[in-house]
Design an enzyme around this catalytic site. Sequence first.
Site, PDB file in Angstrom:
ATOM      1  N   GLN A  85     -22.979  28.529  12.325  1.00 15.55           N
ATOM      2  CA  GLN A  85     -22.090  28.942  11.246  1.00 15.55           C
ATOM      3  C   GLN A  85     -22.914  29.922  10.424  1.00 15.55           C
ATOM      4  OE1 GLN A  85     -19.003  25.727  11.028  1.00 15.55           O
ATOM      5  NE2 GLN A  85     -20.713  24.665  10.086  1.00 15.55           N
ATOM      6  N   GLY A  91     -18.788  28.458   7.040  1.00 13.50           N
ATOM      7  CA  GLY A  91     -19.083  27.024   6.995  1.00 13.50           C
ATOM      8  C   GLY A  91     -20.564  26.706   6.908  1.00 13.50           C
ATOM      9  N   GLN A  92     -21.406  27.724   6.783  1.00 14.70           N
ATOM     10  CA  GLN A  92     -22.854  27.478   6.694  1.00 14.70           C
ATOM     11  C   GLN A  92     -23.172  26.832   5.353  1.00 14.70           C
ATOM     12  OE1 GLN A  92     -25.260  31.045   6.759  1.00 14.70           O
ATOM     13  NE2 GLN A  92     -27.155  29.943   7.137  1.00 14.70           N
ATOM     14  N   VAL A  94     -26.414  25.396   4.698  1.00 17.79           N
ATOM     15  CA  VAL A  94     -27.837  25.561   4.388  1.00 17.79           C
ATOM     16  C   VAL A  94     -28.198  27.027   4.652  1.00 17.79           C
ATOM     17  CG1 VAL A  94     -30.191  24.795   4.898  1.00 17.79           C
ATOM     18  CG2 VAL A  94     -28.296  23.163   5.071  1.00 17.79           C
ATOM     19  N   HIS A  96     -30.236  29.056   5.737  1.00 15.31           N
ATOM     20  CA  HIS A  96     -31.385  29.252   6.632  1.00 15.31           C
ATOM     21  C   HIS A  96     -30.789  29.163   8.040  1.00 15.31           C
ATOM     22  CE1 HIS A  96     -35.861  28.003   7.482  1.00 15.31           C
ATOM     23  NE2 HIS A  96     -35.336  28.632   8.534  1.00 15.31           N
ATOM     24  N   HIS A  98     -29.518  28.420  11.495  1.00 10.91           N
ATOM     25  CA  HIS A  98     -29.717  27.239  12.350  1.00 10.91           C
ATOM     26  C   HIS A  98     -28.685  27.211  13.450  1.00 10.91           C
ATOM     27  CE1 HIS A  98     -27.380  26.141   8.740  1.00 10.91           C
ATOM     28  NE2 HIS A  98     -26.688  25.323   9.502  1.00 10.91           N
ATOM     29  N   HIS A 100     -26.902  24.796  16.077  1.00  6.18           N
ATOM     30  CA  HIS A 100     -26.668  23.399  16.437  1.00  6.18           C
ATOM     31  C   HIS A 100     -26.683  23.279  17.959  1.00  6.18           C
ATOM     32  CE1 HIS A 100     -25.048  22.229  12.388  1.00  6.18           C
ATOM     33  NE2 HIS A 100     -24.656  23.491  12.346  1.00  6.18           N
TER      34      HIS A 100
END
Length: 159
Positions: A85, A91-92, A94, A96, A98, A100
């Site tokens: 995201q 929908g991110q 955090v 930083h 990433h 999933h």
Amino acid sequence: MQKLYNFGPHKLCENQVFYKSKFCIGLVNLKPITPGHVMVIPRRIVPRFAEMTSDEATDMILSAQTIGKVIEKEFDATSLTMAMQDGPQAGQTVPHVHMHIIPRKAGDWANNDDIYDELDGKQAAGVKRVDNDERKPRSIDEMKEEAEKLRPFFNQHED
Ligand code: AMP
């Protein structure tokens, strides 16, 4: 003293890290949506995918391949959902980058693509993994145990 790693504003202790490459780390999830739901992130705090250097982006994709192979096998899965995201409106939560990495098996979600709603925190809309309870943050000990199980499968780059 334990080394700490950054995940946006969060400080991760070494216990949560199961994979280390030159530019990335693999970490176990505080609130996994299924067992084996892990993430790969750049070591540097970079909010958006396009802001990674070529070295970071290449390392992240190759790391995702390496981690995904192990996760699929070790969690008795037959597929993987690999998702990012990228930005708050996507929908991110955090800031930083990433990715999933989530092991998948037949029938794990009643409707296959509902996983994306769950990843986006939309469980309230009736989306529910077939055999899942409410998601609650795991203890450090639970995360440590999972990371310890996974660590031996990978060559670890020095910090
Ligand atoms: P996203 O909604 O795509 O930004 O995903 C954020 C992910 O980070 C979620 O799967 C969270 O469970 C996970 N998360 C948040 N804080 C931590 C943390 N301190 N350690 C590990 N995972 C975390």
